[in-house]
Each structure stands twice: as C-alpha cells, then as structure tokens.
Motif scaffolding. Structure first.
Motif, short mmCIF file in Angstrom:
data_model
loop_
_atom_site.label_atom_id
_atom_site.label_comp_id
_atom_site.label_asym_id
_atom_site.label_seq_id
_atom_site.Cartn_x
_atom_site.Cartn_y
_atom_site.Cartn_z
N LYS A 1 6.61 7.71 -3.50
CA LYS A 1 7.32 7.78 -2.22
C LYS A 1 7.23 9.20 -1.64
CE LYS A 1 11.62 6.01 -0.47
NZ LYS A 1 12.97 5.63 -0.77
N LEU B 1 3.69 9.90 -0.50
CA LEU B 1 3.39 9.23 0.77
C LEU B 1 4.02 9.99 1.94
CD1 LEU B 1 2.19 6.92 2.37
CD2 LEU B 1 4.13 5.49 1.75
N LYS B 2 5.20 10.53 1.71
CA LYS B 2 5.87 11.30 2.77
C LYS B 2 5.02 12.52 3.15
CE LYS B 2 10.42 13.11 3.85
NZ LYS B 2 10.49 14.54 3.56
N GLU C 1 4.96 2.14 6.49
CA GLU C 1 5.48 0.87 6.01
C GLU C 1 4.35 -0.05 5.54
OE1 GLU C 1 8.47 0.45 5.31
OE2 GLU C 1 8.13 -1.63 4.69
N ARG D 1 3.25 0.79 2.25
CA ARG D 1 4.22 0.38 1.23
C ARG D 1 4.17 -1.12 0.95
NH1 ARG D 1 8.87 3.40 3.37
NH2 ARG D 1 8.70 5.46 2.46
N LYS D 2 3.97 -1.88 2.02
CA LYS D 2 4.02 -3.34 1.86
C LYS D 2 2.89 -3.82 0.95
CE LYS D 2 3.91 -5.22 5.89
NZ LYS D 2 4.08 -5.63 7.27
N THR D 3 3.06 -4.98 0.35
CA THR D 3 2.02 -5.42 -0.58
C THR D 3 0.85 -6.16 0.09
OG1 THR D 3 3.56 -7.13 -1.14
CG2 THR D 3 3.20 -5.40 -2.78
N LYS E 1 -1.60 -6.31 2.43
CA LYS E 1 -2.08 -5.35 3.43
C LYS E 1 -2.93 -6.04 4.50
CE LYS E 1 -0.86 -2.13 0.46
NZ LYS E 1 0.42 -1.61 0.37
#
Ligand code: MEV
Length: 419
Positions: free
Chosen positions: A15, A18-19, A33, A36-38, A40
């Motif tokens: 996390k 990624l930031k 987002e 992050r989501k699975t 893609k």
C-alpha cells in the motif's frame, strides 16, 4: 525533481509503495484503485482479446527502482512470477547511477515484412521486383492506416534468392511502424502487395508475414559500473570472466541471455506487449553471430566495468492489446514513456541492469541466497506469520540453512510460545 532512487522501497508495505508510485507517476485515485482491485481486465474486454475466454489470469506486478536512463528517472513496472528479478534490476540500476545511469540508442522503428515467391526462375523474379521497386512501395503505402498518416509505411525493400525444395525469391519490405509494435500493419501491407508481386514475377506467392528478427529496430544501452560500487577490482574481473564463459560456451550463453530476458519480458508483459516476439527476435539476433551474449563487458582506464547491450526490440505504446488492457496503460503511465522508441530504450537498460546484477551475484555470493530469502519469506507467510514474526522466522531459517514449511511452522510456534 522526482527521483527513482528510493532506498528501502522493499521495506514498505504494498500500500505504501503504491502511494509512492502514484505520487511519482501522478496516478489518479481511480487508477490507484484499479491497481488494487483484482479483476483488472473486464471479462467482456478479455473476451474480445482472445478466443474461448473463461477469465483472466494474474501475476505479481513489481516496481524496479533507481533507473536513471538518458538523464531521466524511471520507475519500472515488471510483471513476473520469479523471485529476485525485480530486486536484481533495482540493484543493477542503483550501481549504474553512481556513474550517471544508462545511455541508450535506438536505430528506428523499421520492421521487416517478408513475401515468399516460389518460382522456377528466381533471377528473373529478382530483376522484376527490383525494376518495379517504386511501384511496390507505392502500392504498399496505399493501405488505410494511421501509421501511414503519421509518416510510417514501406520505405524500401531487399530481395534475396533462397534455395529450398524449389527456388524462392524472398522480398523483404522495410516498413516504418512508428509507435506500434507493427505486426498487424506489416502483415496487412504484405498481403496487400502480394498480388502485384505475383503478377510481375509470374511466381506463386506463399507466405506474407513479418519477421520477428527486426535488425533495423535495435535498442542499445551502455552503463559504466563504478569499480568501488561493483565491489572492487576482483569483482569486476570476476564479472568479465563470467561474461567470457557465456561468450565461449553456448550452454552458459543460453542462461546468460535468459537472465537478460527476465527483465525484458517482465517489462513487456507489464506494458501489454508481445513478449514472445521480442524473445524470438533476441535469440535469433544472438544466433546471427553463432549464439552469443546480447551484452558485452569490458574494463575502462579507470578500472570501472563498462557494459553494453544490443537487441532487437519490437514494442508499441499504441495498438489493440495495449488499448484494451487498462493495467498496461497505467504501467505505461508509471514508466512515463510516450513513444515506442522510449520504451525500447528503457527495455534495453533494464536488460543490461538485469544481466549485470545476475553476473555480479553469480560471480560473488551466488544467487541462491537472495532466492532463498524470498522463498523463506513466502514460507513464513504461508504458515501464518504476521508482521515482525515474518522477519524472525526468515532470519532463523536462513541462519540455520534449513528452509522448509515444517521448520517455518515450528519456529513460528516457538516464537509464539515465548511471547
Ligand atoms: C535466472 O532466472 C537467471 C540467471 O540464471 C541468469 C544468469 O545465470 O545469468 C540468474
């Protein structure tokens, strides 16, 4: 000024990483987002990309840091299943930047389209093709394409007589594909001019297809690896000896080049490119000289190690599969590349960093230590270690030289019993 020189990036959580990447590449909240989501690639998009789709398939996406290429900082997205590749690339780039990073060169986006003419009279066919060269080029450029509008298209042609069961004339069209990988465009051009070539030669046109050995689309990179940062004179000498091994022995050379392709393919996959095409081109290019390393090393007058890489790189930053894959588009944004040329230059630098780091590890402590640490970490996580427990379990297993699921479980139980 943003920099890719990030020390301790690996110590952050995904996390947190990624930031940082989002800040570096100016990613929007939606883009963050999406990473992050699975799922893609939306299923309906995947269904339009290939046949018989039942789902999508994922691999880890990592970021190699520290890359300074032609004076610009890059964070490099890499998609790969193999431990240590991302760390090795970052390591190689960290050492390269001590003496200014990578400098690169690109020979242009010219692909070869091949037309096979089977003929009893190849010399006459050769004569007719060369006599009609301007007409063939004009015909090739008739097709409707944005590549032509951007100034690309067929620029020249070569002919070769090749002996087979029957004599053949091979017409190689030299086609500028601009920012596309170019396979579709080149194949369309070949198919479009084939009837005209059949007419003027009187031969039978068979294959009309691009060549993945794109010798006019080479990417090159150079880096000076500072003697001290490499580990001293002895390590520099050992790396040269390791390189000489690959030069002299095809068995070693295959592995040497495989290591280069670890980095190259990881970037190709991340950016939605055809990694098989580049892989095939790279090995064929190496085979043109009797299967030799794609890199070259020497020692300069200061005792530093100078590394070079040269390989054909057919990549695109536009085109169907890239457009369809939202993650590939975000990876291109993280890279900050605008053109196929820039992407090819970055890929060459990654290949060189990867190879240098592999040789350095192999010529010193060996590569198993790094691999084992990651392996130990994944075992610790799989037996349920959390937070600091993971580091402790890993440390103990490495120290003992005993890395197994059962030992990880025992150590975790012992640690928990103590607290
Ligand atoms: C492993 O995937 C790649 C290496 O074997 C490359 C090399 O030996 O140069 C480490």
């Amino acid at each position: 000024m943003k920099t890719s020189r990030i020390s301790g990036f690996y110590k952050l959580t995904p996390k947190e990483r990624l930031k940082m990447v989002a800040e570096f590449a100016d990613l929007s909240d939606d883009e963050v987002e999406l990473i992050r989501k699975t799922a893609k690639i939306p299923l309906e998009v995947a269904d339009g990309m290939i046949e018989n789709v039942i789902g999508t398939f994922e691999l880890p996406l990592g970021i190699a840091t520290n890359f300074l290429i032609d004076g610009k900082d890059y964070l490099i997205p890499m998609v790969i299943e193999e431990p240590s590749v991302v760390a090795a690339a970052s390591n190689g780039a960290r050492i390269a930047r001590v003496k200014g990073g990578f400098t690169t060169h690109y020979t242009g986006s010219i692909m070869i389209g091949q037309i096979q003419v089977i003929t009893e009279n190849p010399h006459s066919a050769k004569f007719e093709v060369l006599r009609h060269k301007d007409e063939i080029i004009a015909k090739a450029n008739e097709i409707e394409s944005s590549i032509i509008k951007l100034g690309g298209g067929c620029k020249d042609l070569n002919v070769r007589i090749v002996e087979g069961r029957k004599p053949m004339l091979i017409v190689d069209l030299l086609i500028d594909v601009k920012d596309a990988m170019g396979a579709n465009f080149v194949n369309s051009v070949c198919e479009h001019v084939a009837p005209f070539i059949a007419k003027i030669t009187g031969g039978r046109v068979l294959l009309r297809i691009l060549s993945n050995l794109c010798i006019y689309r080479l990417a090159m990179a150079k880096a000076i690896f500072d003697k001290k940062a490499v580990g001293g004179e002895e390590v520099v000498e050992a790396i040269i000896d390791a390189y000489e091994f690959a030069k002299a022995d095809v068995f070693r050379c295959a592995t040497h080049n495989k290591g280069i392709m670890n980095g190259v393919c990881a970037v190709l996959i991340a950016t939605g490119n055809d990694f098989r095409a580049v892989e095939a081109g790279a090995h064929a290019y190496s085979a043109m000289r009797g299967y030799k390393p794609l890199t070259h090393y020497e020692i300069n007058e200061d005792g530093d190690l100078v590394g070079y890489i040269e390989l054909p790189v057919s990549v695109g930053t536009v085109g169907g599969s890239i457009k369809a894959n939202p993650l590939a588009r975000i990876c291109l944004k993280i890279l900050g590349v605008k053109t196929a040329e820039e992407l090819a230059r970055v890929i060459a630098a990654v290949g060189l960093a990867q190879n240098f780091a592999a040789l350095r590890a192999l010529a010193t402590e060996g590569i198993q230590r790094g691999h084992m640490e990651l392996h130990a970490r994944s075992l610790a996580l799989s037996v349920g270690a959390k937070g600091e427990e993971v580091d402790k379990v890993v440390e103990i297993m490495i120290k003992e030289g005993k890395i197994s699921m059962s030992r990880a479980k025992e150590i975790l139980e012992e640690l928990r019993a103590k607290t």
